[in-house]
Write a protein that holds these residues in place. Structure first.
Motif, PDB file in Angstrom:
ATOM      1  N   TYR A   1       0.866  -1.176   0.000  1.00 53.74           N
ATOM      2  CA  TYR A   1       0.000   0.000   0.000  1.00 53.74           C
ATOM      3  C   TYR A   1       0.898   1.220   0.000  1.00 53.74           C
ATOM      4  O   TYR A   1       1.826   1.318   0.805  1.00 53.74           O
ATOM      5  CB  TYR A   1      -0.946   0.014   1.210  1.00 53.74           C
ATOM      6  CG  TYR A   1      -2.183  -0.809   0.944  1.00 53.74           C
ATOM      7  CD1 TYR A   1      -3.338  -0.207   0.454  1.00 53.74           C
ATOM      8  CD2 TYR A   1      -2.180  -2.179   1.134  1.00 53.74           C
ATOM      9  CE1 TYR A   1      -4.469  -0.960   0.174  1.00 53.74           C
ATOM     10  CE2 TYR A   1      -3.305  -2.941   0.867  1.00 53.74           C
ATOM     11  CZ  TYR A   1      -4.444  -2.322   0.384  1.00 53.74           C
ATOM     12  OH  TYR A   1      -5.563  -3.065   0.107  1.00 53.74           O
TER      13      TYR A   1
ATOM     14  N   ALA B   1      -4.796  -0.626   9.784  1.00 55.39           N
ATOM     15  CA  ALA B   1      -6.034   0.041   9.403  1.00 55.39           C
ATOM     16  C   ALA B   1      -7.224  -0.417  10.241  1.00 55.39           C
ATOM     17  O   ALA B   1      -8.141   0.366  10.492  1.00 55.39           O
ATOM     18  CB  ALA B   1      -6.323  -0.198   7.921  1.00 55.39           C
TER      19      ALA B   1
ATOM     20  N   GLU C   1     -10.055   9.490   7.858  1.00 51.99           N
ATOM     21  CA  GLU C   1     -10.224   8.222   7.153  1.00 51.99           C
ATOM     22  C   GLU C   1     -10.432   8.419   5.664  1.00 51.99           C
ATOM     23  O   GLU C   1      -9.822   7.720   4.845  1.00 51.99           O
ATOM     24  CB  GLU C   1     -11.384   7.435   7.758  1.00 51.99           C
ATOM     25  CG  GLU C   1     -11.073   6.911   9.149  1.00 51.99           C
ATOM     26  CD  GLU C   1     -12.268   6.304   9.850  1.00 51.99           C
ATOM     27  OE1 GLU C   1     -13.406   6.373   9.310  1.00 51.99           O
ATOM     28  OE2 GLU C   1     -12.083   5.766  10.960  1.00 51.99           O
TER      29      GLU C   1
ATOM     30  N   TYR D   1      -7.236   7.017   3.580  1.00 49.49           N
ATOM     31  CA  TYR D   1      -7.522   5.832   2.776  1.00 49.49           C
ATOM     32  C   TYR D   1      -7.870   6.198   1.336  1.00 49.49           C
ATOM     33  O   TYR D   1      -7.612   5.421   0.416  1.00 49.49           O
ATOM     34  CB  TYR D   1      -8.615   4.982   3.431  1.00 49.49           C
ATOM     35  CG  TYR D   1      -8.168   4.488   4.789  1.00 49.49           C
ATOM     36  CD1 TYR D   1      -7.177   3.531   4.914  1.00 49.49           C
ATOM     37  CD2 TYR D   1      -8.707   5.025   5.959  1.00 49.49           C
ATOM     38  CE1 TYR D   1      -6.733   3.104   6.151  1.00 49.49           C
ATOM     39  CE2 TYR D   1      -8.271   4.600   7.202  1.00 49.49           C
ATOM     40  CZ  TYR D   1      -7.286   3.645   7.292  1.00 49.49           C
ATOM     41  OH  TYR D   1      -6.846   3.232   8.527  1.00 49.49           O
TER      42      TYR D   1
ATOM     43  N   SER E   1      -4.539   6.484  -0.367  1.00 49.11           N
ATOM     44  CA  SER E   1      -3.766   5.238  -0.365  1.00 49.11           C
ATOM     45  C   SER E   1      -4.111   4.410  -1.597  1.00 49.11           C
ATOM     46  O   SER E   1      -5.266   4.326  -1.997  1.00 49.11           O
ATOM     47  CB  SER E   1      -4.076   4.420   0.891  1.00 49.11           C
ATOM     48  OG  SER E   1      -3.768   5.145   2.046  1.00 49.11           O
TER      49      SER E   1
END
Length: 154
Positions: A37, A58, A75, A79, A82
């Motif tokens: 990631y 996570a 978040e 994310y 990512s």
């Protein structure tokens, strides 16, 4: 996995980065997952986590359908920025173009072991600050409460 040390590398014209052999040789696809990631970081580098480590980190903490606004914002940004990147048979991953642009990474990089992650830094910037970062280690350790204070100040 525990990542230590650093290695100079190049990101090619297709935005591929070879994961250094000293890290790749520790890789166990069954235990570590089949991918990495990649997270762009505002201080001008990207962070790379094995798939297993990323998922483990996570999923820590409380999950809720109605997180507080700050948590929800973190978040969606963290994310949302990512990206899962797969390693090819030559041990390379492709750094997303947006990550290169947001962080200002050049093709000449240093891949740094940072405990449970790798960091990819511009080589010139990393080398220019290496001595300063080295000399600041005792103060950083003392500030974080992770060990003794500066030698001679105990």
């Amino acid at each position: 996995m525990l990542f230590t040390g650093h290695s100079e590398h190049t990101i090619d014209a297709k935005l591929r980065l070879a994961i250094p052999a000293k890290y790749r040789n520790q890789w166990d696809p069954v235990q570590d997952g089949g991918a990495w990631y990649c997270i762009p970081w505002p201080t001008g580098h990207v962070r790379l986590y094995t798939e297993a480590t990323f998922k483990q980190l996570a999923l820590q903490g409380a999950n809720t359908l109605a997180p507080q606004e700050a948590q929800a914002g973190l978040e969606s940004s963290l994310y949302g920025f990512s990206e899962r990147v797969e390693m090819d048979s030559a041990g390379r991953i492709m750094i997303p173009k947006s990550h290169m642009e947001w962080t200002g990474l050049s093709s000449e990089v240093v891949v740094v072991g940072a405990r449970v992650r790798l960091e990819v830094h511009n080589r010139a910037a990393w080398n220019a600050t290496a001595r300063q970062r080295f000399e600041s280690l005792p103060d950083l350790i003392a500030r974080l409460g992770s060990g003794p204070s500066r030698p001679g100040t105990e």
